[in-house]
Structures are given as C-alpha cells and as structure tokens.
Write a protein that holds these residues in place. Sequence first.
Motif, PDB file in Angstrom:
ATOM      1  N   LYS A  65      78.791  26.131  67.542  1.00  0.00           N
ATOM      2  CA  LYS A  65      77.628  25.366  67.970  1.00  0.00           C
ATOM      3  C   LYS A  65      76.425  26.295  67.980  1.00  0.00           C
ATOM      4  CE  LYS A  65      75.935  22.591  71.809  1.00  0.00           C
ATOM      5  NZ  LYS A  65      76.193  22.134  73.174  1.00  0.00           N
ATOM      6  N   ALA A  66      75.334  25.845  67.429  1.00  0.00           N
ATOM      7  CA  ALA A  66      74.125  26.665  67.420  1.00  0.00           C
ATOM      8  C   ALA A  66      73.474  26.615  68.792  1.00  0.00           C
ATOM      9  CB  ALA A  66      73.160  26.161  66.362  1.00  0.00           C
ATOM     10  N   GLU A  67      73.171  27.788  69.347  1.00  0.00           N
ATOM     11  CA  GLU A  67      72.508  27.870  70.646  1.00  0.00           C
ATOM     12  C   GLU A  67      71.313  28.810  70.537  1.00  0.00           C
ATOM     13  OE1 GLU A  67      75.006  28.754  73.940  1.00  0.00           O
ATOM     14  OE2 GLU A  67      76.653  27.523  73.183  1.00  0.00           O
ATOM     15  N   PRO A  68      70.214  28.504  71.252  1.00  0.00           N
ATOM     16  CA  PRO A  68      69.044  29.374  71.186  1.00  0.00           C
ATOM     17  C   PRO A  68      69.319  30.709  71.884  1.00  0.00           C
ATOM     18  CG  PRO A  68      68.700  27.625  72.780  1.00  0.00           C
ATOM     19  CD  PRO A  68      69.986  27.316  72.068  1.00  0.00           C
ATOM     20  N   ALA A  69      68.672  31.761  71.400  1.00  0.00           N
ATOM     21  CA  ALA A  69      68.848  33.084  71.991  1.00  0.00           C
ATOM     22  C   ALA A  69      68.120  33.185  73.329  1.00  0.00           C
ATOM     23  CB  ALA A  69      68.340  34.148  71.032  1.00  0.00           C
ATOM     24  N   ILE A  70      66.987  32.507  73.470  1.00  0.00           N
ATOM     25  CA  ILE A  70      66.194  32.538  74.705  1.00  0.00           C
ATOM     26  C   ILE A  70      66.261  31.153  75.327  1.00  0.00           C
ATOM     27  CG2 ILE A  70      63.909  32.902  75.688  1.00  0.00           C
ATOM     28  CD1 ILE A  70      63.288  34.662  73.261  1.00  0.00           C
ATOM     29  N   LYS A  71      66.620  31.107  76.604  1.00  0.00           N
ATOM     30  CA  LYS A  71      66.704  29.810  77.287  1.00  0.00           C
ATOM     31  C   LYS A  71      65.570  29.697  78.304  1.00  0.00           C
ATOM     32  CE  LYS A  71      71.597  29.470  76.589  1.00  0.00           C
ATOM     33  NZ  LYS A  71      72.891  29.117  77.095  1.00  0.00           N
ATOM     34  N   GLY A  72      65.161  28.473  78.581  1.00  0.00           N
ATOM     35  CA  GLY A  72      64.103  28.236  79.544  1.00  0.00           C
ATOM     36  C   GLY A  72      62.791  27.941  78.848  1.00  0.00           C
ATOM     37  N   PRO A  73      61.753  27.579  79.617  1.00  0.00           N
ATOM     38  CA  PRO A  73      60.463  27.256  79.001  1.00  0.00           C
ATOM     39  C   PRO A  73      59.787  28.517  78.471  1.00  0.00           C
ATOM     40  CG  PRO A  73      60.275  27.172  81.379  1.00  0.00           C
ATOM     41  CD  PRO A  73      61.730  27.397  81.071  1.00  0.00           C
TER      42      PRO A  73
END
Length: 85
Positions: A65-73
């Motif tokens: 599953k592709a997930e972003p490296a940076i989370k949050g706004p």
Amino acid sequence: MNAHKISLSNVRVRVAAAVGGLACLGALATGALLQQSNVAVADGEMQLGTTVTPTAPANAPAIAKAEPAIKGPAPLPTEEQGLPG
C-alpha cells in the motif's frame, strides 16, 4: 513583333498540372518504399490473434500500500502565510 500573351487561366492550368504531377510522383515513390519495407517484415515469426504470456503473473503487488512519507498537515509557504502579527 508579336508578343505572346499569357493569360491567367493558362497559368492556373499549368500550376495545377505541375502540382498534380508532383503528387503522383510522391504517391509512386511512397508506394515503392512501402513495398520494399514489407519484404523485410516477412522473415519473422507471425502470431495471429493470440497473446502469449510466458511467465505466471505475480500473486501480490510489489508494494502492499502506498503511504506518504510525511503525515499531518503541511505548513503554508511563507508567501501565503499572510501578514505577521
């Protein structure tokens, strides 16, 4: 002294004949080139109507599953933050 008159319709006929003749020559040359290229294609193996897949497909994708490296706004760029204070 007789001057030969060249009428506008005579010039148009000659131009049309020249353009038509060049178009015919171009068509003949293109046909000759295409006929020569068809000979080179005939020596390979031909497959008609089927697609052959020599290996079995993978059971699972390479990445689960592709997930972003940076989370949050994300913070706004400085030019869009507005006036200080």
